[in-house]
Structure formats: C-alpha cells, structure tokens
Enzyme design. Structure first.
Site, PDB file in Angstrom:
ATOM      1  N   ARG A 106      -2.461 -62.379 -12.817  1.00  0.00           N
ATOM      2  CA  ARG A 106      -2.123 -61.144 -13.529  1.00  0.00           C
ATOM      3  C   ARG A 106      -3.300 -60.803 -14.424  1.00  0.00           C
ATOM      4  O   ARG A 106      -3.656 -61.582 -15.310  1.00  0.00           O
ATOM      5  CB  ARG A 106      -0.852 -61.336 -14.374  1.00  0.00           C
ATOM      6  CG  ARG A 106      -0.445 -60.082 -15.182  1.00  0.00           C
ATOM      7  CD  ARG A 106       0.766 -60.393 -16.034  1.00  0.00           C
ATOM      8  NE  ARG A 106       1.149 -59.291 -16.893  1.00  0.00           N
ATOM      9  CZ  ARG A 106       2.040 -58.356 -16.595  1.00  0.00           C
ATOM     10  NH1 ARG A 106       2.637 -58.389 -15.416  1.00  0.00           N
ATOM     11  NH2 ARG A 106       2.334 -57.389 -17.438  1.00  0.00           N
ATOM     12  N   HIS A 133       0.951 -53.216  -8.539  1.00  0.00           N
ATOM     13  CA  HIS A 133       1.953 -54.116  -9.130  1.00  0.00           C
ATOM     14  C   HIS A 133       3.070 -54.344  -8.097  1.00  0.00           C
ATOM     15  O   HIS A 133       4.207 -53.904  -8.275  1.00  0.00           O
ATOM     16  CB  HIS A 133       2.514 -53.480 -10.403  1.00  0.00           C
ATOM     17  CG  HIS A 133       3.234 -54.427 -11.315  1.00  0.00           C
ATOM     18  ND1 HIS A 133       3.342 -55.782 -11.059  1.00  0.00           N
ATOM     19  CD2 HIS A 133       3.913 -54.213 -12.477  1.00  0.00           C
ATOM     20  CE1 HIS A 133       4.037 -56.359 -12.029  1.00  0.00           C
ATOM     21  NE2 HIS A 133       4.392 -55.429 -12.885  1.00  0.00           N
ATOM     22  N   GLN A 136       6.735 -55.812  -8.831  1.00  0.00           N
ATOM     23  CA  GLN A 136       7.623 -54.903  -9.556  1.00  0.00           C
ATOM     24  C   GLN A 136       8.354 -53.974  -8.589  1.00  0.00           C
ATOM     25  O   GLN A 136       9.548 -53.709  -8.747  1.00  0.00           O
ATOM     26  CB  GLN A 136       6.818 -54.076 -10.559  1.00  0.00           C
ATOM     27  CG  GLN A 136       7.645 -53.046 -11.329  1.00  0.00           C
ATOM     28  CD  GLN A 136       8.643 -53.669 -12.283  1.00  0.00           C
ATOM     29  OE1 GLN A 136       8.275 -54.485 -13.122  1.00  0.00           O
ATOM     30  NE2 GLN A 136       9.908 -53.304 -12.159  1.00  0.00           N
ATOM     31  N   ASP A 229       7.044 -44.925 -17.130  1.00  0.00           N
ATOM     32  CA  ASP A 229       6.365 -46.069 -17.722  1.00  0.00           C
ATOM     33  C   ASP A 229       5.763 -45.595 -19.042  1.00  0.00           C
ATOM     34  O   ASP A 229       5.724 -44.396 -19.322  1.00  0.00           O
ATOM     35  CB  ASP A 229       5.275 -46.574 -16.768  1.00  0.00           C
ATOM     36  CG  ASP A 229       4.693 -47.923 -17.174  1.00  0.00           C
ATOM     37  OD1 ASP A 229       5.222 -48.542 -18.113  1.00  0.00           O
ATOM     38  OD2 ASP A 229       3.703 -48.345 -16.543  1.00  0.00           O
ATOM     39  N   CYS A 270       9.811 -49.973 -15.738  1.00  0.00           N
ATOM     40  CA  CYS A 270       9.324 -51.329 -15.480  1.00  0.00           C
ATOM     41  C   CYS A 270       9.308 -52.188 -16.741  1.00  0.00           C
ATOM     42  O   CYS A 270       9.202 -53.415 -16.643  1.00  0.00           O
ATOM     43  CB  CYS A 270       7.944 -51.284 -14.835  1.00  0.00           C
ATOM     44  SG  CYS A 270       6.733 -50.287 -15.730  1.00  0.00           S
ATOM     45  N   ARG A 315      13.289 -58.882 -11.077  1.00  0.00           N
ATOM     46  CA  ARG A 315      11.915 -59.377 -10.967  1.00  0.00           C
ATOM     47  C   ARG A 315      11.921 -60.837 -10.542  1.00  0.00           C
ATOM     48  O   ARG A 315      11.113 -61.252  -9.699  1.00  0.00           O
ATOM     49  CB  ARG A 315      11.175 -59.248 -12.310  1.00  0.00           C
ATOM     50  CG  ARG A 315      10.858 -57.840 -12.783  1.00  0.00           C
ATOM     51  CD  ARG A 315       9.893 -57.106 -11.874  1.00  0.00           C
ATOM     52  NE  ARG A 315       8.690 -57.847 -11.548  1.00  0.00           N
ATOM     53  CZ  ARG A 315       7.677 -58.092 -12.393  1.00  0.00           C
ATOM     54  NH1 ARG A 315       7.714 -57.630 -13.641  1.00  0.00           N
ATOM     55  NH2 ARG A 315       6.613 -58.762 -11.992  1.00  0.00           N
TER      56      ARG A 315
END
Length: 327
Positions: A106, A133, A136, A229, A270, A315
């Site tokens: 990450r 991502h 996600q 987001d 998210c 997740r």
C-alpha cells in the site's frame, strides 16, 4: 473452473469478468463460514508481509484478520523498514519473497507495486496505489450484490474527483461487471482518456454504459448507488484544498441529491469520510472553508440509505478471498 493460484492482484484490468465474479462469490462463501463459526484455516503455517508506505485502518485490519482466519501469520512493515530508502523495490521483493508466501503493498505509484510483483517469487497484492484500489472495489461489489441481489445493470454514480484510484478502479470494475458507470464532476476531474477508452472497449462486451456528466442532478437520475470519496487528502497544500472544495461543492452528497435518484438508492463511501467535522482534518476543513466543506452530509452518512459500514466490513471478506484464491 477458475484457478488463480500464484496470480498477483494488482489491478482489475488484469482479470476477466468471470475471475472477478469468482472472487466476489468466494468472499460471500468465506463470509458465511465466518458468520457460522466454521473455521477455514486453509493456508495454515503460511506467512505474509504487509508493506504500508501509507497509513490505513481498513486495509491493514482486513489483511491481518483475514490472514489469521486463514491460519497465516502476518508481519507489518512501515516506516521502520528499509524499503525504498536503503533498499530498492526489486531487492525488497527478492528478500521478502524468500521469507514469505505473499506480499501486500500500500503506497504510491502503481509502478512500484508492479515492480514488486515483477521481482517477487510469490503473489503480490495491491492494497492501494495512486492509480488503483482493486480490493476496495471487490468489497463495494460484494456489498452491492448483497443489497440488490445482482450487479449487471446497476446504475452507479461516482460524485467528485474521478482522476485517481477510486474513480479509476470503480470505472474499470463497472465496465468489467456490467454496471452502468457515471462520473459526476467538472470535466477537469474526469478520468484519463486512455483509461476511459480502454473501459469503453470492455463495456462493449459486458453491456455497461460509461458516461460523464457535469450536472449533479442529471447524473443521479435513476441512480441505484451514489458513491463518493474525500475531496482532499492529508498532506496536500492548502491551495489545493481551496480549489478542490470550490470546484466540488456542487457535487456534495446531500439529501436533495439522494432524493433526486432512484427510490431504492443507497449511499457508499470507501472511508474515511469527512461527514461531521469531528476528526482533526475535518475540523480544519470546517474552520477554514465552512460547514459545507465536506463530500457528504452527516444526514446522509447516518441515514438508513447509507451502507458504508457493511461495505467496510466486506473489505476483510474480499481480501480474504483474494489471498485464499491466489496462494
């Protein structure tokens, strides 16, 4: 029969619709087992390395809990490691893949996780880069499927800056799985044209409709999912904050926007979200730019139409599926 053993998980563009669907279904199966108290330690004795150049709540916890459920150990590597400082990504990959059975990354540029995978002898998983991502999106789609019962044909609207990892990955995921994707923002916040063109080609095969709209009310007409987001990220200069907030204020997800969508619309995010100005960054935004300087109102975030915490839990289940399938 889908076989993903030994595969890296770097971006959804690398996977077919069938393979993505398989991972979502496997996640649902593993989630059901966990809820029923049925152990699934199918990778007993294996170990994974977790490289975090960016901080995280959901991604780190998801990988660690999922690894434990699968019978694996996990080692967290952050600022204390030599990665990218005294040791190159290539050397890091060769060192870690000699000790571990899988590596999560990450951090920053997509090229870094791609290089890690190039030199690694074990599967590498993208926990977030600037461009993509993918874990996600698996969680998002599992949540949508749980809520609506299907994915293909869902009208999905992303509100805000669609140039980076979330806008890119959601557009790719929708194209792959047949959801209709709309990016709602000023034109300068639309995704890169090359990626748009690639998604349009994929959409021809799946029946997905990809569109871009500068009118927020028009964008959400018939929307089943409205997604957003944060508008700014920690570390960005104050000048960027001002421009971003000024540009994106009309795209705030509020009750009026939700009411303009389909009757069955749900809200997704998210996380983390600046919905109540109670966090340190949220307070700073509120003090400098006013109470409306946030991507979603508290009224929507805390409403019955919000499924953000189901999404957050998923997740872990979807990351578990990725590791279970690729190891």
């Amino acid at each position: 029969m889908v076989d993903l053993k030994g595969r890296d998980f770097l971006k959804l563009l690398d996977f077919t619709s069938e393979e993505i669907g398989y991972l979502i279904d496997l996640a649902a199966e593993l989630k059901a087992r966990k809820k029923a108290g049925i152990t699934h330690r199918i990778h007993e004795g294996k170990n994974i390395a977790l490289i975090f150049e960016k901080t995280s709540t959901r991604t780190r916890c998801s990988f660690e809990v999922a690894a434990s459920d699968l019978g694996m150990g996990s080692t967290y590597l952050a600022e204390g490691s030599q990665i990218g400082k005294k040791e190159s990504i290539a050397d890091t990959a060769r060192v870690l893949s000699g000790m571990f059975d899988g590596i999560e990354y990450r951090g920053y540029g997509q090229e870094l996780v791609e290089e890690l995978a190039k030199y690694s002898k074990v599967p590498v998983w993208n926990g977030l880069t600037n461009e993509f991502h993918p874990t996600q999106i698996l969680a998002d789609f599992l949540t949508i499927k749980e809520h609506f019962g299907y994915l293909k044909g869902i009208n999905f609207v992303y509100m805000g800056d669609a140039r980076y990892n979330m806008g890119n990955s959601l557009m790719v995921g929708c194209a792959k799985m047949g959801l209709n994707f709309t990016a709602a923002a000023p034109a300068k916040y639309f995704p890169d044209k090359a990626l748009v063109d690639e998604c349009l080609e994929i959409a021809k095969e799946t029946g997905s409709v990809i569109r871009f709209c500068e009118d927020p009310i028009e964008a959400v007409k018939d929307a089943n999912v409205i997604y957003t987001d944060v508008w700014v990220s920690m570390g960005e200069p104050i000048e960027v904050w001002q421009e971003r907030i000024d540009d994106l204020a009309p795209y705030q997800v509020n009750k009026a926007l939700m009411d303009a969508a389909a009757e069955n619309v749900v809200f997704m995010h998210c996380l983390p979200a600046y919905h109540d100005h109670k966090t340190a960054v949220g307070k700073e935004m509120g003090e400098k730019f006013g109470r409306d300087a946030m991507e979603v109102t508290d009224e929507v975030f805390e409403s019955e139409r919000s499924i953000v915490f189901e999404e957050a839990e998923n997740r872990m289940h979807t990351i578990k599926a990725v590791m279970a399938a690729t190891l």
